[in-house]
Design a protein around this motif. Structure first.
Motif, PDB file in Angstrom:
ATOM      1  N   MET A  52      34.072  20.808  15.865  1.00 37.55           N
ATOM      2  CA  MET A  52      34.282  21.388  17.182  1.00 37.55           C
ATOM      3  C   MET A  52      33.169  22.401  17.486  1.00 37.55           C
ATOM      4  O   MET A  52      32.605  22.416  18.572  1.00 37.55           O
ATOM      5  CB  MET A  52      35.665  22.048  17.207  1.00 37.55           C
TER       6      MET A  52
ATOM      7  N   SER B 287      30.362  21.972  20.362  1.00 35.03           N
ATOM      8  CA  SER B 287      30.328  23.003  21.398  1.00 35.03           C
ATOM      9  C   SER B 287      28.948  23.640  21.489  1.00 35.03           C
ATOM     10  O   SER B 287      28.400  23.812  22.584  1.00 35.03           O
ATOM     11  CB  SER B 287      31.357  24.096  21.102  1.00 35.03           C
TER      12      SER B 287
ATOM     13  N   ILE C 299      26.498  23.926  24.635  1.00 28.20           N
ATOM     14  CA  ILE C 299      26.220  25.268  25.158  1.00 28.20           C
ATOM     15  C   ILE C 299      24.708  25.516  25.223  1.00 28.20           C
ATOM     16  O   ILE C 299      24.198  26.062  26.200  1.00 28.20           O
ATOM     17  CB  ILE C 299      26.949  26.331  24.288  1.00 28.20           C
TER      18      ILE C 299
ATOM     19  N   HIS D 250      23.989  35.206  24.356  1.00 24.52           N
ATOM     20  CA  HIS D 250      25.192  35.673  25.039  1.00 24.52           C
ATOM     21  C   HIS D 250      26.262  34.579  25.069  1.00 24.52           C
ATOM     22  O   HIS D 250      27.443  34.840  24.799  1.00 24.52           O
ATOM     23  CB  HIS D 250      24.845  36.119  26.461  1.00 24.52           C
ATOM     24  N   ARG D 251      25.846  33.348  25.366  1.00 26.34           N
ATOM     25  CA  ARG D 251      26.817  32.248  25.424  1.00 26.34           C
ATOM     26  C   ARG D 251      27.437  31.971  24.050  1.00 26.34           C
ATOM     27  O   ARG D 251      28.605  31.606  23.950  1.00 26.34           O
ATOM     28  CB  ARG D 251      26.163  30.979  25.975  1.00 26.34           C
TER      29      ARG D 251
ATOM     30  N   VAL E 195      30.057  34.578  23.515  1.00 27.36           N
ATOM     31  CA  VAL E 195      31.272  34.249  24.284  1.00 27.36           C
ATOM     32  C   VAL E 195      32.086  33.191  23.532  1.00 27.36           C
ATOM     33  O   VAL E 195      33.311  33.304  23.407  1.00 27.36           O
ATOM     34  CB  VAL E 195      30.916  33.757  25.714  1.00 27.36           C
ATOM     35  N   MET E 196      31.389  32.189  23.000  1.00 32.42           N
ATOM     36  CA  MET E 196      32.107  31.156  22.242  1.00 32.42           C
ATOM     37  C   MET E 196      32.847  31.775  21.058  1.00 32.42           C
ATOM     38  O   MET E 196      34.036  31.530  20.868  1.00 32.42           O
ATOM     39  CB  MET E 196      31.138  30.079  21.751  1.00 32.42           C
TER      40      MET E 196
ATOM     41  N   SER F 276      33.849  34.799  20.612  1.00 31.25           N
ATOM     42  CA  SER F 276      34.962  35.678  21.009  1.00 31.25           C
ATOM     43  C   SER F 276      36.212  34.860  21.356  1.00 31.25           C
ATOM     44  O   SER F 276      37.330  35.333  21.226  1.00 31.25           O
ATOM     45  CB  SER F 276      34.546  36.557  22.197  1.00 31.25           C
ATOM     46  N   HIS F 277      36.011  33.608  21.778  1.00 31.94           N
ATOM     47  CA  HIS F 277      37.157  32.751  22.073  1.00 31.94           C
ATOM     48  C   HIS F 277      37.701  32.046  20.841  1.00 31.94           C
ATOM     49  O   HIS F 277      38.870  31.677  20.807  1.00 31.94           O
ATOM     50  CB  HIS F 277      36.776  31.690  23.111  1.00 31.94           C
ATOM     51  N   VAL F 278      36.843  31.806  19.857  1.00 33.50           N
ATOM     52  CA  VAL F 278      37.222  30.924  18.751  1.00 33.50           C
ATOM     53  C   VAL F 278      37.617  31.689  17.483  1.00 33.50           C
ATOM     54  O   VAL F 278      38.541  31.283  16.772  1.00 33.50           O
ATOM     55  CB  VAL F 278      36.058  29.933  18.472  1.00 33.50           C
TER      56      VAL F 278
ATOM     57  N   PRO G 152      39.379  34.372  16.859  1.00 36.20           N
ATOM     58  CA  PRO G 152      40.790  34.742  16.645  1.00 36.20           C
ATOM     59  C   PRO G 152      41.666  33.582  16.178  1.00 36.20           C
ATOM     60  O   PRO G 152      42.735  33.803  15.624  1.00 36.20           O
ATOM     61  CB  PRO G 152      41.236  35.235  18.032  1.00 36.20           C
TER      62      PRO G 152
END
Lengths: 211, 211
Positions: free
Chosen positions: B151, B155, B159, B174-175, B178-179, B181-183, B185
């Protein structure tokens, strides 16, 4: 009127043939002759609708994606999830969508065909859904809808590319489900999370319901 | 010996030129003549090392990616995060890496150049790190290392493609942040999470430390 409808049908036939050929060969290797052969229309008919390869690519990319066909849901996060699974389903057999996605990730296509436009339109639609989700209290406060959506669109673009390279997209729905299982807990408020259906057969169930 | 070293240097010059040309034009539009002009070597020298465009593409893709240059960390999740940020940094100025990534996502390249191989090698390396993270108790029990890595690799491929199309990769770090920070956790045990550094300048800091 009959003549006009014939024109619309011919244009559609050409577009679907172009989508299939672009999907299989990419922008650079596609020729008008290949599209002609696939569409089984006359050269005159093709050039009447599309004067060049570029104009064919632009038309394939401009095709309205099937975003709007996904049923409206009370839960906007569910609707966003549904959009991605329905897209994953359609990518298996919709020649226009396949061609559009191929062109969108095709770095050989000239700037003039605006290949990023397709992603921009999808991102706009998903951002609109995520902003509604925010208004309804579905999102964690840390979520910036545009940033999250751009991450999702970029990720999905790469995931479908990998799935295509490895399995001709046979495992795409599963890969989309894996993505959601990693990302949803960082987006949805905890109470909502268990109620969102992001199983890998979600797309085929929604598509079935659509008839 | 001097002659052998000259040979190695020439091969490297050609490979870097090929990487740059593949990166800019993709597989289909690249010609041997373009690589010759960029490398400023003789035709004889080029054909001595690489008999065809395909062999050039294969060599660019076979180049060892800079995965192993990232410092070993006690926290294996941190090391995995570091690998992705260092890759994002190098994608700004390493012609061989840029060419390899372009070929890897280039659907025009013939099957014989095995363009999925690059992703497979990265996925293998990241899976190896994630399995160590599991042994060290860094991962949530729900994580399946291989699935999570595939995954992530998919991704990241998408990206960087999007970042390249929109900003020539200026916003890639930066992107990537962001990835993560979403993944993260959904991957790391809660106690570890605040200690993992996945800020967008992580890659430049690690690269600086490397000298």
């Amino acid at each position: 009127m009959a003549r006009q409808q014939r024109g619309i049908r011919t244009r559609r036939t050409i577009l679907e043939a172009a989508g299939a050929v672009f999907d299989e060969h990419g922008y650079a290797a596609t020729t008008i002759a290949m599209v002609l052969e696939r569409a089984e229309v006359t050269k005159g008919a093709l050039y009447f609708h599309f004067p060049s390869k570029e104009s064919l690519a632009r038309a394939v990319l401009a095709e309205r994606p099937p975003l709007e066909t996904v049923p409206v849901r009370p839960c906007k996060l569910q609707e966003m999830v549904d959009v991605t699974f329905v897209l994953a389903c359609r990518l298996l057999d919709d020649p226009l969508l396949k061609g559009g996605v191929r062109l969108a990730v095709d770095q050989c296509a000239p700037q003039s065909v605006d290949h990023a436009g397709l992603f921009r339109r999808w991102a706009d639609h998903l951002t609109w859904l995520l902003r509604q989700a925010r208004e309804q209290g579905e999102l964690l406060p840390s979520v910036d809808p545009r940033e999250t959506v751009e991450m999702l669109v970029g990720s999905l673009a790469g995931i479908q590319l990998m799935s295509r390279a490895l399995t001709e997209r046979a495992d795409l729905a599963h890969r989309v489900a894996v993505m959601w299982s990693h990302v949803l807990p960082s987006i949805a408020v905890p109470g909502l999370l268990p109620r969102i259906d992001a199983a890998s057969d979600r797309g085929s169930r929604v598509t079935e319901d659509l008839g």
